[in-house]
Design an enzyme around this catalytic site. Structure first.
Site, PDB file in Angstrom:
ATOM      1  N   GLU A  56      14.622 -11.223 -24.694  1.00  0.00           N
ATOM      2  CA  GLU A  56      15.539 -11.345 -25.828  1.00  0.00           C
ATOM      3  C   GLU A  56      15.508 -12.777 -26.393  1.00  0.00           C
ATOM      4  O   GLU A  56      15.580 -12.986 -27.605  1.00  0.00           O
ATOM      5  CB  GLU A  56      16.982 -11.025 -25.399  1.00  0.00           C
ATOM      6  CG  GLU A  56      17.207  -9.606 -24.913  1.00  0.00           C
ATOM      7  CD  GLU A  56      17.007  -9.449 -23.405  1.00  0.00           C
ATOM      8  OE1 GLU A  56      16.097 -10.104 -22.850  1.00  0.00           O
ATOM      9  OE2 GLU A  56      17.746  -8.666 -22.791  1.00  0.00           O
ATOM     10  N   ALA A 166     -19.493   7.693   5.379  1.00  0.00           N
ATOM     11  CA  ALA A 166     -20.461   8.655   5.918  1.00  0.00           C
ATOM     12  C   ALA A 166     -20.313   8.718   7.442  1.00  0.00           C
ATOM     13  O   ALA A 166     -19.593   7.914   8.040  1.00  0.00           O
ATOM     14  CB  ALA A 166     -21.875   8.217   5.534  1.00  0.00           C
ATOM     15  N   PRO A 285      -6.981   4.962   6.547  1.00  0.00           N
ATOM     16  CA  PRO A 285      -6.460   6.301   6.757  1.00  0.00           C
ATOM     17  C   PRO A 285      -5.282   6.366   7.723  1.00  0.00           C
ATOM     18  O   PRO A 285      -4.342   7.144   7.516  1.00  0.00           O
ATOM     19  CB  PRO A 285      -7.645   7.069   7.333  1.00  0.00           C
ATOM     20  CG  PRO A 285      -8.848   6.216   7.169  1.00  0.00           C
ATOM     21  CD  PRO A 285      -8.425   4.827   6.828  1.00  0.00           C
TER      22      PRO A 285
HETATM   23  N1  LIG Z   1     -11.620   5.149   1.349  1.00  0.00           N
HETATM   24  C1  LIG Z   1     -10.647   4.300   1.305  1.00  0.00           C
HETATM   25  O1  LIG Z   1      -9.934   4.269   0.327  1.00  0.00           O
HETATM   26  C2  LIG Z   1     -10.438   3.361   2.431  1.00  0.00           C
HETATM   27  C3  LIG Z   1      -9.483   2.347   2.307  1.00  0.00           C
HETATM   28  C4  LIG Z   1      -9.285   1.499   3.373  1.00  0.00           C
HETATM   29  C5  LIG Z   1     -10.032   1.656   4.513  1.00  0.00           C
HETATM   30  N2  LIG Z   1     -10.976   2.619   4.607  1.00  0.00           N
HETATM   31  C6  LIG Z   1     -11.767   2.771   5.826  1.00  0.00           C
HETATM   32  O2  LIG Z   1     -10.898   3.054   6.900  1.00  0.00           O
HETATM   33  C7  LIG Z   1     -11.509   2.623   8.100  1.00  0.00           C
HETATM   34  C8  LIG Z   1     -10.453   1.995   9.000  1.00  0.00           C
HETATM   35  O3  LIG Z   1      -9.550   3.019   9.365  1.00  0.00           O
HETATM   36  P1  LIG Z   1      -8.225   2.746  10.172  1.00  0.00           P
HETATM   37  O4  LIG Z   1      -7.417   3.987  10.076  1.00  0.00           O
HETATM   38  O5  LIG Z   1      -8.522   2.174  11.495  1.00  0.00           O
HETATM   39  O6  LIG Z   1      -7.582   1.558   9.322  1.00  0.00           O
HETATM   40  P2  LIG Z   1      -6.128   1.105   8.971  1.00  0.00           P
HETATM   41  O7  LIG Z   1      -5.265   2.263   8.673  1.00  0.00           O
HETATM   42  O8  LIG Z   1      -6.285   0.045   7.965  1.00  0.00           O
HETATM   43  O9  LIG Z   1      -5.625   0.401  10.297  1.00  0.00           O
HETATM   44  C9  LIG Z   1      -5.036   1.156  11.290  1.00  0.00           C
HETATM   45  C10 LIG Z   1      -4.360   0.204  12.243  1.00  0.00           C
HETATM   46  O10 LIG Z   1      -3.196  -0.353  11.648  1.00  0.00           O
HETATM   47  C11 LIG Z   1      -2.364  -0.790  12.704  1.00  0.00           C
HETATM   48  N3  LIG Z   1      -0.974  -0.446  12.514  1.00  0.00           N
HETATM   49  C12 LIG Z   1       0.065  -1.291  12.680  1.00  0.00           C
HETATM   50  N4  LIG Z   1       1.214  -0.658  12.520  1.00  0.00           N
HETATM   51  C13 LIG Z   1       0.924   0.618  12.243  1.00  0.00           C
HETATM   52  C14 LIG Z   1       1.722   1.763  12.013  1.00  0.00           C
HETATM   53  N5  LIG Z   1       3.062   1.711  12.005  1.00  0.00           N
HETATM   54  N6  LIG Z   1       1.114   2.944  11.795  1.00  0.00           N
HETATM   55  C15 LIG Z   1      -0.236   3.021  11.774  1.00  0.00           C
HETATM   56  N7  LIG Z   1      -1.047   1.977  12.006  1.00  0.00           N
HETATM   57  C16 LIG Z   1      -0.466   0.770  12.241  1.00  0.00           C
HETATM   58  C17 LIG Z   1      -2.864  -0.091  13.965  1.00  0.00           C
HETATM   59  O11 LIG Z   1      -3.505  -1.063  14.798  1.00  0.00           O
HETATM   60  P3  LIG Z   1      -2.587  -1.866  15.836  1.00  0.00           P
HETATM   61  O12 LIG Z   1      -1.897  -0.839  16.651  1.00  0.00           O
HETATM   62  O13 LIG Z   1      -3.511  -2.742  16.567  1.00  0.00           O
HETATM   63  O14 LIG Z   1      -1.638  -2.632  15.005  1.00  0.00           O
HETATM   64  C18 LIG Z   1      -3.873   0.895  13.468  1.00  0.00           C
HETATM   65  O15 LIG Z   1      -4.910   1.144  14.368  1.00  0.00           O
HETATM   66  C19 LIG Z   1     -12.589   1.693   7.711  1.00  0.00           C
HETATM   67  O16 LIG Z   1     -13.828   2.267   8.005  1.00  0.00           O
HETATM   68  C20 LIG Z   1     -12.442   1.518   6.229  1.00  0.00           C
HETATM   69  O17 LIG Z   1     -13.679   1.387   5.589  1.00  0.00           O
HETATM   70  C21 LIG Z   1     -11.171   3.475   3.594  1.00  0.00           C
END
Ligand SMILES: NC(=O)c1ccc[n+]([C@@H]2O[C@H](COP(=O)([O-])OP(=O)(O)OC[C@H]3O[C@@H](n4cnc5c(N)ncnc54)[C@H](OP(=O)(O)O)[C@@H]3O)[C@@H](O)[C@H]2O)c1
Length: 353
Positions: A56, A166, A285
């Site tokens: 404004e 993949a 994920p």
């Molecule tokens: N296609 C896409 O859009 C996309 C985007 C991002 C990633 N990715 C792929 O995803 C893969 C990684 O997967 P990810 O599932 O391991 O990754 P993430 O979801 O980024 O990390 C998971 C980690 O987050 C931590 N975390 C802390 N608090 C949490 C909670 N309350 N709930 C859940 N997790 C918690 C946990 O580790 P701690 O227990 O040690 O804390 C858990 O293992 C990679 O290969 C990446 O390339 C794909």
């Protein structure tokens, strides 16, 4: 200049407000168009950054004496309090504005009451003009102000069969350059980007907002948040470079959920305390599944490439759904072609009861 109807002026004000997206937090985005008594546009403005002049005030400065007897068309109810800048209600009254047209009422307990103050000063006030559009343009700030924690957008990229990598783990690049440019724009419009430590360990992404063609960083960077229960983020991880602020959020910082991991609600409350009003949850994920299971996702933006893999990890892990009766239902609000990909935007359906 030709005269504008208040409806046209509100559409223009909503478009102006959008220019502040990503730079105004913890303040809202606001646009204002001033019309003189004949309906001619005599001033316009938007709120560009917290601490800067309100929409404004910018518009009034442009209009000068031409504002007297005119109409102020504002996306959000003019503020009624003295913060870093003076109350807009007083500025409108002093400028001799005769009528104020408002998109959305201000839910902020500190600043609301502007409409009453204006009416008490003899200014005619009309509210609810293009309210849905004005609300949509300011959805993150309005939602977070009403409930006290940030607006969460989960963004993912996947193949047509919903895979994020993949079978051998390779994931570059699932979606096109056009989609990745779009994601960087999205990053530039939020206060924080968030990933789980799993994504940092797998991808070592920088999570900055930048121009993908020449690599230059956007002037304003969102806070990078790594959800990392026990501090596993490597010392040389790219998120720790100095390109933007980073918070490695651990259990020690925000507390633990019953499963021993970071308590996601406490995390969002802590972010709100830090002035964060919008979060782009970029995965991976598992973290996204946990957010969805907790009902903490407000919007989903999915970039889907016309490719299939047939094997490999899914874009989303366990979201607490084991049977169809528990399915998380969403509603599409937009579907747009981005280069060769499709961008789906959906919001969770409100659960009954
Ligand atoms: N296609 C896409 O859009 C996309 C985007 C991002 C990633 N990715 C792929 O995803 C893969 C990684 O997967 P990810 O599932 O391991 O990754 P993430 O979801 O980024 O990390 C998971 C980690 O987050 C931590 N975390 C802390 N608090 C949490 C909670 N309350 N709930 C859940 N997790 C918690 C946990 O580790 P701690 O227990 O040690 O804390 C858990 O293992 C990679 O290969 C990446 O390339 C794909």
């Amino acid at each position: 200049m030709a005269s504008l109807s208040t409806d046209e002026a509100m559409r223009r004000a909503i478009a102006l407000a959008a220019r502040g997206l990503g730079t105004t937090s913890p303040n809202p985005v606001v646009g204002c168009v001033l019309l003189d008594a004949e309906g001619t546009l005599v001033g316009e403005g938007f709120h560009a950054y917290a601490g800067g002049p309100h929409a404004e005030i910018v518009a009034l400065a442009q209009a000068g004496e031409r504002a007297r007897g005119g109409t102020a068309v504002v996306t959000l109810e003019p503020c009624n309090h003295t913060g870093r800048t003076g109350p807009c209600t007083q500025a409108l009254i002093s400028a001799g504005i005769a009528r104020v047209v408002v998109g959305v009422p201000d839910p902020n307990p500190i600043a609301r009451g502007g409409a009453e103050t204006l009416r008490a000063a003899g200014v005619e006030v009309r509210t609810g003009v293009r309210e849905q559009e004005a609300e949509a343009g300011n959805i993150a700030w309005l939602t977070s102000t009403r409930r006290g924690w940030p607006y969460v957008v989960w963004k993912y990229a996947a193949t047509l069969d919903g895979r994020s990598a993949a079978a051998d783990g390779t994931s570059m690049w699932i979606t096109s350059e056009a989609s990745r440019i779009d994601v960087h724009k999205l990053r530039g419009s939020v206060d924080a980007v968030m990933v789980g430590v799993g994504t940092v360990l797998a991808d070592d992404a920088r999570l900055t907002a930048r121009n993908l063609r020449d690599g230059t960083l956007a002037i304003r960077q969102p806070l990078r948040v790594v959800v990392d229960s026990h501090g596993r983020t490597p010392a040389d991880a790219k998120v720790r470079d100095g390109a933007a602020r980073t918070w490695i959020a651990t259990v020690a910082d925000v507390g633990a959920a019953p499963d021993g991991r970071v308590d996601l609600r406490a995390l969002l409350l802590a972010l709100f305390e830090r002035g964060i009003r919008s979060v782009l949850l970029e995965g991976g994920p598992r973290l996204a599944g946990a957010f969805l299971a907790a009902g903490l996702v407000d919007r989903v933006v999915g970039y889907v490439a016309p490719k299939v893999l047939g094997a490999g990890p899914a874009a989303l892990a366990d979201a607490g759904v084991s049977t169809m009766a528990e399915v998380i239902e969403l509603e599409f609000v937009d579907v747009t072609r981005v280069g060769p990909d499709l961008r789906f935007t959906a919001v969770p359906r409100k659960r009954e009861g």
